[in-house]
Write an enzyme that holds these catalytic residues in place. Sequence first.
Site: not given
Length: 270
Positions: A205, A148, A237
């Site tokens: 995502d 991330c 994600h």
Amino acid sequence: MTASAAVTAGYTLAAGPVRAEVIKTPTDGLTTGEAKIKVADGEMPGYFARPANAANPPVVLVAMEIFGLHEYIKDVTRRLAKLGALAVAPDYYFRKGGDLTKITDMKELLPIVNAKPDAELLSDLDATVAWAKSQGGDTNRLGIIGFCRGGRTVWEYAAHSGALKAGVAFYGPLVDPSNPAWPKSPTQLAPDMKAPVLGLYGGADTGIPVAQVEAMKAALAKDKKTAEFKIYPDAPHGFHADYRASYRKDAAEDAWSQMQNWFRKYGVLG
């Protein structure tokens, strides 16, 4: 896993409920512990794991998500140590005080992590490399892995460090929101990449459109930079984060395998 159990186990609630089936990597055969890393303005905490009896192991930096140095990130360092590396996760948000893993409100967390200047971040990572070298790590075999926001850090560090052999970015943002602390986004830094990077992204995502991944791929190819991408079509994600509902076992396991192959190809792992 209940909220109280999750906190007791060292996870963070800011990311939402914690799955009961989290991965727990044992420490047998490893040396693990807290790191104290000298930085320009003091001492940065961190967590490390390494094979107990390995001399001069390769070094892999672990760049965390925005949620602080919690148990998932620590477990990733242990997984890397099982592969033969001295893995270290620096807690580079430490200057703001407090423990990010104890913050449960994203509205409270985001201003803290978004205020982190890239210049300071990169300096902290350089300091972490120096610490690893002082601990007997082979920084001639230096890698970085991140998730991330930490995936963004991988791209940023690959444009910064001439010592880096390879990086692996798990769903790292490629285009930044306006922020004076972040002069250039990863896509803008494509011409400056100094190390090969593997980008692992989810086709589902909602925060990182596939079009942005394709644009980054094109920018790197234009400047003849070494990079590869793998997009997992149905993965959201955070698909590698086994403590969150976003976890997708097949994508996570394949991505971990891709990471190992990438690091072996570029001399980080044996």
